[in-house]
Design a protein around this motif. Structure first.
Motif, PDB file in Angstrom:
ATOM      1  N   ASN A 282      33.831  35.695  47.048  1.00  0.00           N
ATOM      2  CA  ASN A 282      34.684  35.491  46.857  1.00  0.00           C
ATOM      3  C   ASN A 282      35.757  36.390  45.866  1.00  0.00           C
ATOM      4  OD1 ASN A 282      34.594  32.615  47.406  1.00  0.00           O
ATOM      5  ND2 ASN A 282      34.007  31.643  45.497  1.00  0.00           N
ATOM      6  N   VAL A 283      37.304  36.311  45.811  1.00  0.00           N
ATOM      7  CA  VAL A 283      37.578  37.386  44.963  1.00  0.00           C
ATOM      8  C   VAL A 283      38.087  36.748  43.610  1.00  0.00           C
ATOM      9  CG1 VAL A 283      39.803  36.530  46.324  1.00  0.00           C
ATOM     10  CG2 VAL A 283      39.670  39.335  45.562  1.00  0.00           C
ATOM     11  N   LYS A 284      38.729  37.582  43.269  1.00  0.00           N
ATOM     12  CA  LYS A 284      39.452  37.059  41.618  1.00  0.00           C
ATOM     13  C   LYS A 284      40.820  37.927  41.704  1.00  0.00           C
ATOM     14  CE  LYS A 284      38.892  36.590  36.479  1.00  0.00           C
ATOM     15  NZ  LYS A 284      37.909  36.768  35.603  1.00  0.00           N
ATOM     16  N   LEU A 285      41.769  37.556  41.202  1.00  0.00           N
ATOM     17  CA  LEU A 285      42.938  39.048  40.285  1.00  0.00           C
ATOM     18  C   LEU A 285      42.467  39.135  39.016  1.00  0.00           C
ATOM     19  CD1 LEU A 285      45.553  36.853  42.237  1.00  0.00           C
ATOM     20  CD2 LEU A 285      44.384  38.452  43.043  1.00  0.00           C
ATOM     21  N   SER A 286      42.893  40.009  39.078  1.00  0.00           N
ATOM     22  CA  SER A 286      42.895  40.800  37.834  1.00  0.00           C
ATOM     23  C   SER A 286      43.039  40.355  36.628  1.00  0.00           C
ATOM     24  CB  SER A 286      42.485  42.463  37.679  1.00  0.00           C
ATOM     25  OG  SER A 286      43.882  42.876  38.163  1.00  0.00           O
TER      26      SER A 286
ATOM     27  N   VAL B  35      31.928  37.487  43.344  1.00  0.00           N
ATOM     28  CA  VAL B  35      32.814  36.936  42.650  1.00  0.00           C
ATOM     29  C   VAL B  35      33.488  38.563  42.665  1.00  0.00           C
ATOM     30  CG1 VAL B  35      35.010  37.291  41.320  1.00  0.00           C
ATOM     31  CG2 VAL B  35      33.425  35.089  41.813  1.00  0.00           C
ATOM     32  N   VAL B  36      34.156  39.258  43.503  1.00  0.00           N
ATOM     33  CA  VAL B  36      34.615  40.538  43.528  1.00  0.00           C
ATOM     34  C   VAL B  36      36.518  40.030  42.597  1.00  0.00           C
ATOM     35  CG1 VAL B  36      33.157  41.385  45.155  1.00  0.00           C
ATOM     36  CG2 VAL B  36      35.880  40.839  45.716  1.00  0.00           C
ATOM     37  N   THR B  37      36.344  41.564  41.770  1.00  0.00           N
ATOM     38  CA  THR B  37      38.194  41.552  41.588  1.00  0.00           C
ATOM     39  C   THR B  37      38.873  42.307  42.302  1.00  0.00           C
ATOM     40  OG1 THR B  37      36.481  40.751  39.339  1.00  0.00           O
ATOM     41  CG2 THR B  37      38.941  41.235  39.007  1.00  0.00           C
ATOM     42  N   THR B  38      40.056  42.055  41.971  1.00  0.00           N
ATOM     43  CA  THR B  38      41.087  43.158  42.309  1.00  0.00           C
ATOM     44  C   THR B  38      41.571  43.130  42.381  1.00  0.00           C
ATOM     45  OG1 THR B  38      41.830  43.774  44.688  1.00  0.00           O
ATOM     46  CG2 THR B  38      42.095  41.290  43.953  1.00  0.00           C
ATOM     47  N   SER B  39      42.844  44.423  41.902  1.00  0.00           N
ATOM     48  CA  SER B  39      43.890  43.924  41.496  1.00  0.00           C
ATOM     49  C   SER B  39      45.280  43.073  41.554  1.00  0.00           C
ATOM     50  CB  SER B  39      44.930  46.052  41.479  1.00  0.00           C
ATOM     51  OG  SER B  39      45.702  45.401  40.655  1.00  0.00           O
ATOM     52  N   SER B  40      45.917  42.822  40.147  1.00  0.00           N
ATOM     53  CA  SER B  40      47.044  41.659  41.158  1.00  0.00           C
ATOM     54  C   SER B  40      47.773  42.623  40.648  1.00  0.00           C
ATOM     55  CB  SER B  40      46.999  40.398  39.818  1.00  0.00           C
ATOM     56  OG  SER B  40      46.925  41.302  38.636  1.00  0.00           O
TER      57      SER B  40
ATOM     58  N   VAL C 245      36.037  48.267  50.667  1.00  0.00           N
ATOM     59  CA  VAL C 245      35.863  48.020  50.123  1.00  0.00           C
ATOM     60  C   VAL C 245      37.211  48.912  49.638  1.00  0.00           C
ATOM     61  CG1 VAL C 245      35.538  48.203  47.663  1.00  0.00           C
ATOM     62  CG2 VAL C 245      33.485  48.207  49.113  1.00  0.00           C
ATOM     63  N   HIS C 246      38.731  47.743  49.069  1.00  0.00           N
ATOM     64  CA  HIS C 246      40.140  48.263  48.628  1.00  0.00           C
ATOM     65  C   HIS C 246      40.170  49.266  47.811  1.00  0.00           C
ATOM     66  CE1 HIS C 246      42.384  45.194  51.562  1.00  0.00           C
ATOM     67  NE2 HIS C 246      41.241  46.115  52.096  1.00  0.00           N
ATOM     68  N   ALA C 247      40.575  50.265  47.530  1.00  0.00           N
ATOM     69  CA  ALA C 247      39.907  50.769  46.520  1.00  0.00           C
ATOM     70  C   ALA C 247      40.468  50.373  44.796  1.00  0.00           C
ATOM     71  CB  ALA C 247      41.524  52.066  46.149  1.00  0.00           C
ATOM     72  N   ASP C 248      41.544  49.501  44.980  1.00  0.00           N
ATOM     73  CA  ASP C 248      41.237  48.883  43.950  1.00  0.00           C
ATOM     74  C   ASP C 248      40.768  47.165  43.793  1.00  0.00           C
ATOM     75  OD1 ASP C 248      42.624  47.491  46.181  1.00  0.00           O
ATOM     76  OD2 ASP C 248      44.415  46.879  44.687  1.00  0.00           O
ATOM     77  N   THR C 249      39.522  47.385  44.351  1.00  0.00           N
ATOM     78  CA  THR C 249      38.908  46.236  44.139  1.00  0.00           C
ATOM     79  C   THR C 249      36.895  46.816  43.524  1.00  0.00           C
ATOM     80  OG1 THR C 249      39.714  44.778  45.850  1.00  0.00           O
ATOM     81  CG2 THR C 249      37.581  44.864  45.401  1.00  0.00           C
ATOM     82  N   GLU C 250      37.017  46.064  42.800  1.00  0.00           N
ATOM     83  CA  GLU C 250      35.941  46.296  42.140  1.00  0.00           C
ATOM     84  C   GLU C 250      34.492  44.844  42.406  1.00  0.00           C
ATOM     85  OE1 GLU C 250      35.887  45.536  37.512  1.00  0.00           O
ATOM     86  OE2 GLU C 250      38.201  46.498  37.690  1.00  0.00           O
ATOM     87  N   ILE C 251      33.433  45.852  42.681  1.00  0.00           N
ATOM     88  CA  ILE C 251      31.826  45.793  43.013  1.00  0.00           C
ATOM     89  C   ILE C 251      31.261  46.369  42.020  1.00  0.00           C
ATOM     90  CG2 ILE C 251      33.134  45.030  45.493  1.00  0.00           C
ATOM     91  CD1 ILE C 251      31.580  47.437  46.944  1.00  0.00           C
TER      92      ILE C 251
ATOM     93  N   GLY D  73      40.421  41.706  53.134  1.00  0.00           N
ATOM     94  CA  GLY D  73      40.518  42.901  53.063  1.00  0.00           C
ATOM     95  C   GLY D  73      39.344  42.801  51.494  1.00  0.00           C
ATOM     96  N   ASP D  74      40.607  42.369  50.494  1.00  0.00           N
ATOM     97  CA  ASP D  74      40.541  41.961  48.966  1.00  0.00           C
ATOM     98  C   ASP D  74      38.831  41.291  48.496  1.00  0.00           C
ATOM     99  OD1 ASP D  74      42.578  43.437  48.336  1.00  0.00           O
ATOM    100  OD2 ASP D  74      44.090  41.711  48.315  1.00  0.00           O
ATOM    101  N   GLN D  75      38.608  40.729  49.654  1.00  0.00           N
ATOM    102  CA  GLN D  75      36.870  39.868  49.890  1.00  0.00           C
ATOM    103  C   GLN D  75      36.363  40.966  50.033  1.00  0.00           C
ATOM    104  OE1 GLN D  75      38.425  35.992  51.886  1.00  0.00           O
ATOM    105  NE2 GLN D  75      37.643  35.339  49.935  1.00  0.00           N
TER     106      GLN D  75
END
Length: 225
Positions: free
Chosen positions: A111-115, A184-189, A84-90, A140-142
């Protein structure tokens, strides 16, 4: 599902500014399915390990996501690993969804979503998810998750400065198709916002193309930075 649990591995570098937010997110994941949460610091100079170490097991490593994640995997006790990347929310539901794949798959991604709220981000994330589903290659963001036994047998991430996630995915495909979860996980844009959407997308396409053509990850890393 009771036969499976999962270790969460989080590589960090100079994340003190976002440490409290990261701590709150990771705290929510400490349930019965989580064997351990391992934060791997790559030599931060802003006090990141001190802040995170009050709540989690923080280990030190040479800088580099591949090196850091491999170091965390060595200490993991779960039957599954999730990176899990530090800027990804799960959320805890992501953990349950990943572990539930144990009888059917050896690895997977979400699946990934940008913030950010821009419409262009909806297009980008849709493209990422569709491409990943069609190719079986994850970023990695996924939040890639994999059986620890498989990861160990493969020797973990290749020790390269960039594209370690793509490289791992391609090697994992030899063990079976990934579980492409629609959850969906949310990662920083922030990178897209800082450097520009079009410029960043074109750079990502260029890097992937050059990697496919055999350009060394070291050269790609210099281009990326």
């Amino acid at each position: 599902m009771n036969n499976f649990n999962l270790s969460i591995i989080v590589p960090v570098y100079n994340e003190a500014q976002h440490a409290e937010k990261l701590i709150r997110r990771l705290r929510l994941l400490s349930d019965g399915l989580v064997a351990d949460i391992i934060v791997v610091d790559g030599g931060s100079t802003d006090g990141t390990p001190e802040k995170l170490g009050k709540q989690f097991n923080v280990v030190k490593s040479e800088k580099g996501r591949a090196k850091q994640m491999n170091e965390g995997a060595k200490l993991a006790t779960g039957t599954w690993l999730m990176f899990v990347h530090a800027d990804t929310e799960i959320a805890p539901s992501h953990i349950e969804a990943a572990v539930s794949q144990g009888a059917m798959h050896k690895w997977g991604r979400f699946n990934v979503k940008l913030s950010g709220r821009r419409f262009s981000f909806r297009i980008i994330e849709t493209f990422i998810n569709v491409r990943s589903r069609l190719t079986g290659v994850a970023t990695g963001d996924q939040c890639i998750f994999v059986r620890k036994s498989v990861f160990d047998d493969m020797g973990g991430f290749s020790n390269i400065p960039l594209m370690e996630d793509v490289d791992l995915s391609k090697r994992l495909k030899a063990h079976g198709k990934p579980a492409c979860l629609k959850k969906v996980v949310t990662t920083s844009s922030r990178r897209w916002e800082e450097f520009g959407t079009v410029k960043t997308v074109l750079l990502m396409w260029k890097l992937r193309y050059l990697f496919w053509r055999g350009v060394s990850p070291e050269d790609l890393s210099r281009l990326y930075r």
